[in-house]
Design a protein around this motif. Structure first.
Motif, mmCIF file in Angstrom:
data_model
loop_
_atom_site.group_PDB
_atom_site.id
_atom_site.type_symbol
_atom_site.label_atom_id
_atom_site.label_comp_id
_atom_site.label_asym_id
_atom_site.label_seq_id
_atom_site.Cartn_x
_atom_site.Cartn_y
_atom_site.Cartn_z
ATOM 1 N N ASN A 107 9.126 -71.133 -12.261
ATOM 2 C CA ASN A 107 8.927 -71.793 -13.560
ATOM 3 C C ASN A 107 8.949 -70.811 -14.733
ATOM 4 O OD1 ASN A 107 8.575 -74.360 -12.307
ATOM 5 N ND2 ASN A 107 6.434 -73.820 -11.865
ATOM 6 N N ASN A 108 9.772 -69.791 -14.627
ATOM 7 C CA ASN A 108 9.865 -68.806 -15.704
ATOM 8 C C ASN A 108 10.671 -69.379 -16.867
ATOM 9 O OD1 ASN A 108 11.079 -66.467 -17.270
ATOM 10 N ND2 ASN A 108 9.672 -65.377 -15.927
ATOM 11 N N LYS A 109 10.035 -69.450 -18.033
ATOM 12 C CA LYS A 109 10.674 -70.033 -19.206
ATOM 13 C C LYS A 109 11.428 -68.996 -20.045
ATOM 14 C CE LYS A 109 7.238 -73.719 -19.572
ATOM 15 N NZ LYS A 109 6.201 -74.370 -20.413
ATOM 16 N N VAL A 110 11.106 -67.715 -19.814
ATOM 17 C CA VAL A 110 11.750 -66.663 -20.600
ATOM 18 C C VAL A 110 13.230 -66.532 -20.221
ATOM 19 C CG1 VAL A 110 11.728 -64.217 -21.202
ATOM 20 C CG2 VAL A 110 9.571 -65.420 -20.798
ATOM 21 N N PHE A 111 13.492 -66.531 -18.933
ATOM 22 C CA PHE A 111 14.863 -66.338 -18.466
ATOM 23 C C PHE A 111 15.541 -67.648 -18.034
ATOM 24 C CE2 PHE A 111 12.822 -62.184 -17.799
ATOM 25 C CZ PHE A 111 13.697 -61.378 -18.504
ATOM 26 N N ALA A 112 15.003 -68.755 -18.504
ATOM 27 C CA ALA A 112 15.629 -70.052 -18.196
ATOM 28 C C ALA A 112 16.936 -70.192 -18.980
ATOM 29 C CB ALA A 112 14.671 -71.183 -18.561
ATOM 30 N N TYR A 119 21.590 -67.716 -21.487
ATOM 31 C CA TYR A 119 20.207 -67.284 -21.718
ATOM 32 C C TYR A 119 19.888 -67.394 -23.204
ATOM 33 C CZ TYR A 119 20.211 -65.133 -17.050
ATOM 34 O OH TYR A 119 20.284 -64.912 -15.708
ATOM 35 N N ASP A 120 18.607 -67.582 -23.499
ATOM 36 C CA ASP A 120 18.156 -67.576 -24.892
ATOM 37 C C ASP A 120 17.791 -66.132 -25.243
ATOM 38 O OD1 ASP A 120 16.888 -67.804 -27.350
ATOM 39 O OD2 ASP A 120 15.825 -69.657 -26.832
ATOM 40 N N ALA A 121 18.761 -65.394 -25.785
ATOM 41 C CA ALA A 121 18.572 -63.964 -26.069
ATOM 42 C C ALA A 121 17.417 -63.709 -27.038
ATOM 43 C CB ALA A 121 19.869 -63.372 -26.626
ATOM 44 N N SER A 122 17.249 -64.594 -28.015
ATOM 45 C CA SER A 122 16.171 -64.411 -29.005
ATOM 46 C C SER A 122 14.806 -64.521 -28.344
ATOM 47 C CB SER A 122 16.297 -65.451 -30.123
ATOM 48 O OG SER A 122 17.481 -65.252 -30.863
ATOM 49 N N ASP A 193 23.851 -57.377 -21.896
ATOM 50 C CA ASP A 193 24.016 -58.404 -20.870
ATOM 51 C C ASP A 193 22.616 -58.872 -20.441
ATOM 52 O OD1 ASP A 193 24.507 -59.938 -18.652
ATOM 53 O OD2 ASP A 193 25.899 -58.525 -17.731
ATOM 54 N N MET A 194 22.264 -60.122 -20.716
ATOM 55 C CA MET A 194 20.932 -60.630 -20.425
ATOM 56 C C MET A 194 20.640 -60.696 -18.920
ATOM 57 S SD MET A 194 19.244 -61.025 -23.178
ATOM 58 C CE MET A 194 20.107 -59.747 -24.127
ATOM 59 N N SER A 195 21.697 -60.729 -18.118
ATOM 60 C CA SER A 195 21.479 -60.701 -16.674
ATOM 61 C C SER A 195 20.928 -59.338 -16.247
ATOM 62 C CB SER A 195 22.783 -61.003 -15.919
ATOM 63 O OG SER A 195 23.765 -60.017 -16.186
ATOM 64 N N LYS A 196 21.340 -58.270 -16.952
ATOM 65 C CA LYS A 196 20.801 -56.940 -16.681
ATOM 66 C C LYS A 196 19.340 -56.854 -17.121
ATOM 67 C CE LYS A 196 25.082 -54.252 -16.908
ATOM 68 N NZ LYS A 196 25.774 -53.116 -17.554
ATOM 69 N N VAL A 197 19.044 -57.505 -18.231
ATOM 70 C CA VAL A 197 17.659 -57.540 -18.708
ATOM 71 C C VAL A 197 16.780 -58.255 -17.688
ATOM 72 C CG1 VAL A 197 16.099 -58.344 -20.517
ATOM 73 C CG2 VAL A 197 18.386 -57.526 -21.128
ATOM 74 N N LYS A 198 17.298 -59.362 -17.172
ATOM 75 C CA LYS A 198 16.544 -60.120 -16.178
ATOM 76 C C LYS A 198 16.318 -59.299 -14.913
ATOM 77 C CE LYS A 198 16.487 -64.350 -13.446
ATOM 78 N NZ LYS A 198 17.164 -65.611 -13.100
ATOM 79 N N ASN A 199 17.334 -58.620 -14.446
ATOM 80 C CA ASN A 199 17.208 -57.799 -13.245
ATOM 81 C C ASN A 199 16.181 -56.680 -13.421
ATOM 82 O OD1 ASN A 199 19.144 -59.274 -11.872
ATOM 83 N ND2 ASN A 199 20.847 -57.931 -12.518
ATOM 84 N N LEU A 200 16.067 -56.214 -14.653
ATOM 85 C CA LEU A 200 15.129 -55.118 -14.941
ATOM 86 C C LEU A 200 13.684 -55.603 -15.066
ATOM 87 C CD1 LEU A 200 14.831 -52.098 -15.558
ATOM 88 C CD2 LEU A 200 15.360 -52.606 -17.956
ATOM 89 N N PHE A 201 13.510 -56.808 -15.611
ATOM 90 C CA PHE A 201 12.165 -57.281 -15.915
ATOM 91 C C PHE A 201 11.663 -58.428 -15.033
ATOM 92 C CE2 PHE A 201 13.257 -55.098 -19.842
ATOM 93 C CZ PHE A 201 12.050 -54.495 -20.189
ATOM 94 N N ASN A 202 12.520 -59.099 -14.327
ATOM 95 C CA ASN A 202 12.102 -60.292 -13.586
ATOM 96 C C ASN A 202 12.024 -60.035 -12.080
ATOM 97 O OD1 ASN A 202 13.272 -63.437 -12.581
ATOM 98 N ND2 ASN A 202 11.395 -63.198 -13.770
ATOM 99 N N GLY A 203 10.946 -60.519 -11.463
ATOM 100 C CA GLY A 203 10.787 -60.372 -10.014
ATOM 101 C C GLY A 203 9.692 -59.383 -9.639
#
Length: 252
Positions: A107-112, A119-122, A193-203
């Protein structure tokens, strides 16, 4: 020494009559009662004298007791001040909370993603910039700590950042080589690339998770150190503030 309302001659007179062994004196009756003493007692003179005397003695004892208690209550066993520890706790809890919003997967809303799969970059930038701010606040609060457990966790947190420095640079986050603080460039981040941001911060294996883990350790270390309050309370009672096993906490 001068007692309130009495001079040396009056004191001498009052006590000398009580110590006199003049059984033949006309001032005593056949039972050995000294009428001069009796009159002084009845008039309250002896009572006033004794109250004044013991009042001075009591004041002196109280001053000595207060002095001892003052020394005891100032002999804290904590290596950091209460104010410093409180700031560390607040900063650590803030960073833990901010990081959790990023690394949580369910239920992560940041990377939804939106309906178009974007992704919502803002929104991501706002959360990551908040992470950067809280990270720096904790470094500032805990960086000067004298507690080994806190210092160790701060070092581990900085090591996690150093390990991910290249990946952080790719998304516009740089690490200060002198103090280890972070800075984020919004333009670079928004183009990343927001997918790179997600890989770095999510999980649970992410950079954000590693930082949150160390922030939690810092928080626990500050709380443990804060529990090492003064050995004696203001009432003079002994406070055993060490939790079971805390003596060995710094070794784990």
């Amino acid at each position: 020494m001068r007692l309130s309302g009495y001079d040396s001659s009056s004191i001498s007179m009052l006590f000398s009559s009580m110590g006199a062994k003049n059984n033949n004196s006309s001032g005593m009756d056949m039972l050995g009662i000294n009428y001069s003493d009796y009159a002084s007692i009845r008039s309250g003179a002896y009572g006033k004298l004794l109250k004044s005397y013991y009042a001075l003695d009591s004041d002196s004892a109280k001053k000595k007791t207060d002095s001892v208690l003052s020394k005891k209550t100032s002999s804290a066993t904590s290596k950091d001040s209460a104010k410093a520890l409180a700031n560390i706790e607040d900063s650590a809890e803030a960073l833990t909370s901010t990081a959790k919003e990023l690394y949580t997967r369910s239920n992560n809303k940041v990377f939804a993603k939106d309906s178009k799969g974007n992704y919502d970059a803002s929104k991501i930038y706002d959360k990551v910039s908040g992470f950067v701010e809280d990270y720096n606040d904790l470094l500032s609060a805990a960086g000067k700590s004298n507690v080994s457990r806190i210092k160790s966790s701060v070092s581990s947190m900085k090591n996690a950042t150093d390990y991910n420095e290249d990946r952080l640079n790719e998304i516009g986050i740089s690490v200060d080589s002198k103090n280890g603080t972070l800075s984020i460039d919004k333009d670079t981040f928004m183009k990343a690339d927001m997918s790179k941001v997600k890989n770095l911060f999510n999980g649970t294996g992410s950079y954000a998770y590693s930082v949150a883990t160390q922030a939690s350790m810092i928080d626990a270390g500050a709380q443990n150190e804060a529990s090492k309050a003064n050995t004696y309370g203001s009432a003079g009672r002994y406070n055993y503030n060490y939790n079971s096993g805390s003596i060995f906490a710094d070794y784990f």
